[in-house]
Design an enzyme around this catalytic site. Structure first.
Site, PDB file in Angstrom:
ATOM      1  N   HIS A  55       6.681   1.384   2.122  1.00 45.55           N
ATOM      2  CA  HIS A  55       5.534   0.804   2.819  1.00 45.55           C
ATOM      3  C   HIS A  55       4.622  -0.013   1.910  1.00 45.55           C
ATOM      4  O   HIS A  55       4.016  -0.978   2.349  1.00 45.55           O
ATOM      5  CB  HIS A  55       4.740   1.878   3.570  1.00 45.55           C
ATOM      6  CG  HIS A  55       3.864   2.728   2.729  1.00 45.55           C
ATOM      7  ND1 HIS A  55       4.338   3.809   2.016  1.00 45.55           N
ATOM      8  CD2 HIS A  55       2.534   2.643   2.469  1.00 45.55           C
ATOM      9  CE1 HIS A  55       3.332   4.366   1.364  1.00 45.55           C
ATOM     10  NE2 HIS A  55       2.220   3.676   1.613  1.00 45.55           N
ATOM     11  N   ASP A  56       4.531   0.309   0.641  1.00 47.85           N
ATOM     12  CA  ASP A  56       3.659  -0.428  -0.277  1.00 47.85           C
ATOM     13  C   ASP A  56       4.411  -1.342  -1.244  1.00 47.85           C
ATOM     14  O   ASP A  56       3.824  -1.810  -2.222  1.00 47.85           O
ATOM     15  CB  ASP A  56       2.789   0.549  -1.080  1.00 47.85           C
ATOM     16  CG  ASP A  56       1.527   0.957  -0.347  1.00 47.85           C
ATOM     17  OD1 ASP A  56       1.142   0.255   0.617  1.00 47.85           O
ATOM     18  OD2 ASP A  56       0.911   1.973  -0.738  1.00 47.85           O
ATOM     19  N   LYS A  83       2.884  -4.450  -2.710  1.00 49.93           N
ATOM     20  CA  LYS A  83       1.855  -4.385  -3.754  1.00 49.93           C
ATOM     21  C   LYS A  83       2.353  -4.904  -5.094  1.00 49.93           C
ATOM     22  O   LYS A  83       1.543  -5.135  -5.986  1.00 49.93           O
ATOM     23  CB  LYS A  83       1.332  -2.954  -3.914  1.00 49.93           C
ATOM     24  CG  LYS A  83       0.361  -2.546  -2.832  1.00 49.93           C
ATOM     25  CD  LYS A  83      -0.246  -1.195  -3.142  1.00 49.93           C
ATOM     26  CE  LYS A  83      -1.316  -0.835  -2.132  1.00 49.93           C
ATOM     27  NZ  LYS A  83      -1.886   0.491  -2.441  1.00 49.93           N
ATOM     28  N   HIS A  87      -0.420  -7.470   1.284  1.00 51.13           N
ATOM     29  CA  HIS A  87       0.743  -6.713   0.783  1.00 51.13           C
ATOM     30  C   HIS A  87       1.680  -6.239   1.893  1.00 51.13           C
ATOM     31  O   HIS A  87       2.887  -6.183   1.674  1.00 51.13           O
ATOM     32  CB  HIS A  87       0.326  -5.565  -0.160  1.00 51.13           C
ATOM     33  CG  HIS A  87      -0.091  -4.310   0.508  1.00 51.13           C
ATOM     34  ND1 HIS A  87      -1.390  -4.064   0.899  1.00 51.13           N
ATOM     35  CD2 HIS A  87       0.626  -3.211   0.843  1.00 51.13           C
ATOM     36  CE1 HIS A  87      -1.453  -2.866   1.451  1.00 51.13           C
ATOM     37  NE2 HIS A  87      -0.246  -2.328   1.426  1.00 51.13           N
ATOM     38  N   HIS A  90       2.053  -0.914   8.602  1.00 47.68           N
ATOM     39  CA  HIS A  90       1.598   0.418   8.173  1.00 47.68           C
ATOM     40  C   HIS A  90       0.081   0.532   8.020  1.00 47.68           C
ATOM     41  O   HIS A  90      -0.434   1.639   7.929  1.00 47.68           O
ATOM     42  CB  HIS A  90       2.333   0.869   6.902  1.00 47.68           C
ATOM     43  CG  HIS A  90       1.855   0.249   5.627  1.00 47.68           C
ATOM     44  ND1 HIS A  90       2.339  -0.957   5.158  1.00 47.68           N
ATOM     45  CD2 HIS A  90       0.953   0.670   4.713  1.00 47.68           C
ATOM     46  CE1 HIS A  90       1.766  -1.249   4.006  1.00 47.68           C
ATOM     47  NE2 HIS A  90       0.906  -0.273   3.709  1.00 47.68           N
ATOM     48  N   HIS A  91      -0.660  -0.574   8.045  1.00 43.90           N
ATOM     49  CA  HIS A  91      -2.130  -0.515   8.007  1.00 43.90           C
ATOM     50  C   HIS A  91      -2.765  -0.876   9.347  1.00 43.90           C
ATOM     51  O   HIS A  91      -3.984  -1.040   9.432  1.00 43.90           O
ATOM     52  CB  HIS A  91      -2.681  -1.447   6.913  1.00 43.90           C
ATOM     53  CG  HIS A  91      -2.661  -0.839   5.557  1.00 43.90           C
ATOM     54  ND1 HIS A  91      -3.497   0.184   5.172  1.00 43.90           N
ATOM     55  CD2 HIS A  91      -1.876  -1.099   4.483  1.00 43.90           C
ATOM     56  CE1 HIS A  91      -3.247   0.518   3.921  1.00 43.90           C
ATOM     57  NE2 HIS A  91      -2.251  -0.250   3.481  1.00 43.90           N
TER      58      HIS A  91
END
Length: 181
Positions: A110-111, A114, A139, A163-164
């Protein structure tokens, strides 16, 4: 398959055949045994290839997770914790095995976007300025683009992108509301 596979064929019932016909029948039965053994060997080889492909996929995801952790030591282990919690929730709501696998990969990745964010921004202890926050909010989009490049993970890419997102629509990057997510 971890065990030994044995193929046995029961002998045909005694038939009233001449010697040449019986020989031909024995030959045909033996040919069928060989064909079956070869088919099973191919199935085992395919099963082994599938296991190798799955392992390569897991190793690829693990490499991405290591990259995420290396770029942001402060949140090291975050993706694995998210994955663990996601799988617990998925099990509690009885998701299918295939959906659980996708959920696991999405949570781990999910990240991944980044990696496009400067380490100084990620490690900043004070509040991010507006430009830094706008860049950070990209991201999920970067992560989606990265994950979509892996053909057998492409269906995980939307989960990475969103996801955010928040049910009330105040999330990012797309500001989705309710069931749009």
């Amino acid at each position: 398959w971890d065990g030994f596979l044995e193929v046995s064929v029961c002998p045909p019932p005694e038939l009233d055949l001449d010697k040449a016909s019986k020989q031909q029948l024995r030959h045909e039965v033996e040919r069928l045994r060989v064909d079956i053994a070869n088919a099973l060997a191919r199935l085992l080889a395919l099963d082994n290839l599938e296991a190798q492909l799955t392992m390569a996929q897991v190793e690829t995801v693990e490499a991405f997770v290591e990259g995420i952790d290396a770029n942001d030591p402060y949140t090291s282990g975050h993706s694995r914790r998210v994955a663990s919690l996601s799988l617990q929730i998925g099990a509690a709501i009885d998701l299918s095995r295939d959906t659980m696998i996708k959920l696991h990969f999405a949570a781990l990745l999910h990240d991944v976007g980044k990696i496009s964010i400067a380490g100084a921004t990620l490690r900043k202890t004070s509040r991010l300025d507006d430009d830094e926050f706008v860049h950070l909010k990209q991201h999920p989009i970067t992560g989606e683009r990265i994950v979509r490049k892996i053909s057998n993970l492409a269906d995980v890419a939307p989960m990475v992108r969103w996801h955010h997102e928040r049910y009330d629509g105040r999330g990012y990057p797309d500001g989705l509301v309710g069931k749009e997510i």
